[in-house]
Write a protein that holds these residues in place. Structure first.
Motif, PDB file in Angstrom:
ATOM      1  N   LEU A  14       0.822  -1.268  -0.136  1.00  0.00           N
ATOM      2  CA  LEU A  14       0.021   0.070   0.121  1.00  0.00           C
ATOM      3  C   LEU A  14       0.951   1.355   0.127  1.00  0.00           C
ATOM      4  N   LEU A  15       1.898   1.240   0.661  1.00  0.00           N
ATOM      5  CA  LEU A  15       2.805   2.383   0.573  1.00  0.00           C
ATOM      6  C   LEU A  15       3.458   2.532  -0.508  1.00  0.00           C
ATOM      7  N   THR A  16       3.895   1.544  -1.358  1.00  0.00           N
ATOM      8  CA  THR A  16       4.487   1.882  -2.575  1.00  0.00           C
ATOM      9  C   THR A  16       3.471   2.230  -3.737  1.00  0.00           C
ATOM     10  N   LEU A  17       2.301   2.017  -3.312  1.00  0.00           N
ATOM     11  CA  LEU A  17       1.017   2.331  -4.156  1.00  0.00           C
ATOM     12  C   LEU A  17       0.791   3.749  -3.763  1.00  0.00           C
ATOM     13  N   LEU A  18       0.781   4.210  -2.484  1.00  0.00           N
ATOM     14  CA  LEU A  18       0.578   5.521  -2.251  1.00  0.00           C
ATOM     15  C   LEU A  18       1.516   6.546  -3.136  1.00  0.00           C
TER      16      LEU A  18
END
Length: 145
Positions: A14-18
């Motif tokens: 989720l962090l790399t997506l955000l």
């Protein structure tokens, strides 16, 4: 640093997506945060070994008692095993120390197997040791608290 390390270790995080960072670039941050966490662990071990007493008990005393406590501060600094502390006994002294020792052992194992000369030759060994040590670290962290 460890939470950031875990968050950047996954392909579909989720962090790399955000942040919009592809996995290939997130690996740099994974390695950076892992090394930072390792150094923080070493510093934490140093402080826990050489300064085992916290300041909470000092705040509970009156001024006169605080003066006596500060006068005995050199003996508090080496209070673990007297004036000649034994680091090996410190590492396995109680459940908190055993948990911390296990965390550092798992982190050291992961960092050694992540060296490029090892990772490139036996990637599957690196990968499975990483997974097992990660699970072991999580268990040891609960044991350490």
């Amino acid at each position: 640093p460890l939470i950031f390390c875990f968050a950047t270790a996954m392909h579909n995080s989720l962090l790399t997506l955000l942040l919009g960072i592809p996995f290939e670039r997130a690996i740099f941050y994974h390695k950076l945060s892992a090394r930072l966490a390792y150094v923080c662990g070493l510093i934490h071990t140093y402080v826990a070994y050489f300064y085992p007493e916290d300041n909470a008990e000092i705040e509970e005393h009156s001024y006169g008692e605080q003066q006596q406590l500060f006068e005995s501060l050199p003996s508090l600094i080496f209070s673990y095993e007297g004036s000649n502390p034994h680091f090996g006994r410190f590492l396995v002294a109680d459940t908190v120390n055993i948990g911390g020792t296990l965390i550092m052992a798992f982190m050291t194992t992961m960092m050694l197997t992540a060296l490029p000369c090892i990772r490139k030759k036996v990637f599957e060994l690196f990968y499975y040791i990483h997974l097992l040590c990660c699970i072991g670290m999580l268990g040891a962290a609960f044991y350490h608290t």
